[in-house]
Design an enzyme around this catalytic site. Structure first.
Site, PDB file in Angstrom:
ATOM      1  N   THR A   1      -5.786   3.181  -1.584  1.00  0.00           N
ATOM      2  CA  THR A   1      -5.063   2.925  -0.344  1.00  0.00           C
ATOM      3  C   THR A   1      -4.914   4.228   0.399  1.00  0.00           C
ATOM      4  OG1 THR A   1      -2.834   3.404  -1.070  1.00  0.00           O
ATOM      5  CG2 THR A   1      -3.711   1.211  -1.580  1.00  0.00           C
TER       6      THR A   1
ATOM      7  N   GLY B   1       0.809  -1.212   0.000  1.00  0.00           N
ATOM      8  CA  GLY B   1       0.000   0.000   0.000  1.00  0.00           C
ATOM      9  C   GLY B   1       0.842   1.263   0.000  1.00  0.00           C
ATOM     10  N   SER B   2       0.275   2.315   0.593  1.00  0.00           N
ATOM     11  CA  SER B   2       0.819   3.667   0.419  1.00  0.00           C
ATOM     12  C   SER B   2       2.248   3.874   0.892  1.00  0.00           C
ATOM     13  CB  SER B   2      -0.069   4.660   1.153  1.00  0.00           C
ATOM     14  OG  SER B   2      -1.357   4.585   0.647  1.00  0.00           O
ATOM     15  N   THR B   3       2.771   2.973   1.720  1.00  0.00           N
ATOM     16  CA  THR B   3       4.160   3.155   2.129  1.00  0.00           C
ATOM     17  C   THR B   3       5.065   3.180   0.890  1.00  0.00           C
ATOM     18  OG1 THR B   3       4.105   0.796   2.600  1.00  0.00           O
ATOM     19  CG2 THR B   3       4.054   2.257   4.475  1.00  0.00           C
TER      20      THR B   3
END
Lengths: 95, 585
Positions: B584, B276-278
């Site tokens: 996300t 996801g966004s990481t």
């Protein structure tokens, strides 16, 4: 001739007795060594088991529980840490 | 020597004399031989007594001190705490040929070992064989009792049993051995030869204290959000050493076979997840590093992005032009996707490869997962990967890549082996130092102003990024309630020392979090808890200086928006999204 025989017999006797004592002493020492070795091995094993037990008793979860139960201490918070400001050099140090 | 003797000798004549002469010469020869032999012995004696012979001395003084041998080496943590050791035990076996009455022997042994079945044991005591294990690793009391039965054909053998004093705390790292003390999993497996051959204890980079902090923080979050599992890792960015590696649920290593596959599974190294966004951190870093865009640049995120049959939406939709820092702070998928398009597929692949995200991680564990990368790598892949979908990597790879982003741009393979105190292993420069410094500032901004506010720790500057990824299921994505929430952070962000990653699998929102189960609500507090304990423990000096918030005109300035918890609801999210392009956070 008789003198030589006598001296030879005497020295044989002395040597036999000396050898017997030496041999006896070595055997005793060897027995002692074996005993010591056995003790060393069993002590080593005991130390080994105790080290494992010590590590187990120091298990972090257990320590935390005990600390919470018996101590009034708590984990250090970042706010409790301070840095000592470095003092200016003294005159001696400058020189 | 009497006179009579001499006289007689003189008078001997003839045959008698001849015989005497012969015997006399034989005597002479023998005497010479003996004399030579004695001379050799005397010479050797003199040599031994007078001249120094080191070998002879060693032989003479060699003490036959028997030390415990052929025991498997211990495994220690970085502070010398025992993680695995072998303790001597006795094992009982039978030689059925020596048994007088096998049925009776079996019956009587069962009286001492009640957990055994006498009938089964009797059947195992096949009289054809000469060696049958009855029971491995019995207690000294049991050994005494069996000995007291006085059965012929029943013998003991000294064996060793592997003991893990910290139990499940380090079970995924240290691993397990089989009944013959051969490594099965974890370090026990990967260092099997070394542990068997050398008595020297093996020191790992792991720190049980940190491990315990991470495990507790993760466990609390899993319980609170009724999650199915979690993963946590603490990495030293200066040398790649792993201080903590926690995968939950974990297992009690002593229980051998009675452990579920779920508990055995190492989520940190073996599991690969769409993070996801990481991943937006990587996207931003590659955009800045390749000079595709500067901090002042930005992209229009007014409308959802439509590509073929996919729609890319924003979870925290701002519906306006967003600068690069804003894209990260508000975690805009549209912005990240557009940024990745600007960077280009080739460059994206090159950076991801350099950051070690497309190959198997190198770690001293047998359980290392292979990342799932799209093939073919289409334009839509480039876009979804920009925000961490369509590519699955292990949390370990993620943490290692982030370490390279914040440590000045040098990628070092994560390691579980303890290196020399000040040794800095060689690494590969994957991004410029300047980009790394910008990334630190951006990560700090996410925690100060964005989705990572719950990771803020008083006294330490934490920077990081949240991630909430929908879990893929066969043929698409699960409903939006099944997510993987994560937070990856670095601290102290002005001079990073540690990267901390926390991941919670399928958390469910609670009243306390207003029903949210996102990375910011679930994983960020875990990292906060870890950092608050880790900092003082490792002697990281807290920062006291007041932090200046970037003002208007600064590229890092974030315009004040609506408060975070109001303008969204879980249901609205991702309804128009299909395929791998789910939103996300």
């Amino acid at each position: 001739m008789r003198q030589t025989t006598l001296i030879t017999l005497l020295s044989v006797g002395v040597m036999t007795v000396a050898l017997f004592y030496l041999k006896h002493e070595v055997t005793t020492l060897e027995e002692e060594l074996e005993l010591l070795n056995k003790t060393i091995v069993s002590d080593q094993e005991a130390i080994h088991v105790l080290r494992a037990e010590w590590s187990h008793l120091n298990e972090t979860g257990r320590l935390r529980e005990l600390a919470e139960k018996y101590l009034t201490l708590e984990p250090v918070r970042p706010a409790q840490i301070s840095t000592v400001p470095i003092p200016p050099p003294t005159t001696q140090e400058v020189r | 020597m009497t006179d009579g003797y001499n006289k007689r000798r003189v008078h001997l004549e003839g045959a008698r004399k001849e015989a005497l002469e012969t015997s006399r010469s034989r005597l002479a020869v023998t005497s010479v031989l003996f004399a030579v032999a004695f001379a050799v012995i005397s010479g050797r004696l003199v040599e031994l007594a007078v001249f120094e012979d080191p070998q002879a001395r060693a032989t003479a003084t060699a003490s036959r001190t028997v030390v415990q041998s052929n025991s498997r080496a211990d495994i220690l943590d970085r502070n010398g705490i025992l993680l695995a050791t072998s303790v001597p035990t006795a094992s009982v076996y039978a030689n059925p040929r020596h048994l007088l009455d096998a049925r009776d022997a079996a019956r009587r042994i069962v009286t001492v070992l009640p957990e055994m079945n006498g009938e089964k044991l009797f059947r195992r005591l096949n009289p054809e064989r000469t060696f049958v294990w009855i029971r491995r690793n019995i207690t000294p009391n049991q050994q005494f009792a069996i000995n007291a039965l006085g059965l012929p054909g029943i013998y003991f053998r000294r064996t060793e049993r592997r003991v893990y004093p910290h139990g499940s705390l380090t079970s995924h790292v240290v691993g397990t051995t089989d009944i013959d003390a051969k490594g099965l999993t974890g370090i026990e497996r990967s260092f099997d030869g070394r542990l068997q051959d050398s008595e020297q204890a093996l020191a790992l980079s792991l720190d049980v204290r940190v491990q315990s902090v991470v495990r507790r923080a993760l466990d609390t979050a899993i319980e609170k959000f009724s999650a199915v599992g979690g993963a946590g890792i603490v990495l030293d960015v200066t040398n790649g050493e792993v201080l903590a590696l926690v995968s939950l649920p974990d297992f009690e290593p002593h229980f051998g076979g009675d452990v579920t596959a779920e508990a055995r599974f190492n989520r940190v190294t073996k599991g690969v997840y769409e993070m996801g966004s990481t991943f937006k951190l990587f996207t931003t870093a590659m955009a800045l590093d390749s000079q595709t865009i500067g901090l002042t640049g930005g992209f229009d995120a007014t409308r959802p992005l439509r590509v073929a049959r996919f729609v890319i939406n924003d979870y925290h939709a701002k519906k306006r032009w967003l600068s690069v820092p804003e894209i990260l702070v508000h975690s805009s998928n549209i912005g990240a996707a557009k940024m990745a398009l600007a960077v280009g597929t080739k460059t994206q692949q090159a950076y991801l490869r350099a950051l070690g995200l497309t190959r198997k991680a190198k770690l001293e564990l047998p359980e290392v997962g292979v990342p799932l990368i799209p093939s073919p790598w289409r334009k839509i892949s480039t876009m979804t990967i920009s925000y961490g979908h369509g590519i699955a990597v292990s949390p370990l790879q993620m943490a290692n890549g982030i370490a390279a982003l914040v440590n000045g741009g040098i990628l070092r393979d994560a390691t579980l082996a303890l290196g020399a105190p000040d040794a800095v292993p060689a690494g590969v420069q994957v991004i410029k130092t300047g980009t790394s410094i910008k990334m630190r500032k951006l990560m700090r901004l996410v925690v100060r102003r964005g989705t990572g506010k719950n990771a803020e720790v008083e006294g330490y500057l934490v920077g990081g990024k949240t991630g909430t990824a929908d879990k893929p299921v066969a043929g698409g994505y699960a409903d939006s309630r099944r997510v993987i929430s994560s937070f990856v952070g670095a601290f102290p962000i002005d001079r990073p020392r540690y990267v901390v990653l926390a991941m919670v699998d399928e958390p469910k929102g609670t009243a306390e979090t207003f029903g949210f189960a996102t990375g910011g609500w679930v994983a960020a507090p875990v990292v906060r808890e870890i950092v608050a304990a880790l900092g003082p423990m490792m002697g990281v000096a807290p920062s006291r200086e007041a932090e200046r918030l970037p003002g208007p005109g600064d590229p890092l300035h974030i315009a004040a928006g609506k408060p975070r918890q109001t303008a969204r609801n879980q249901r609205g999210r991702g309804q128009s999204v299909r395929g791998p392009a789910r939103a996300t956070n």
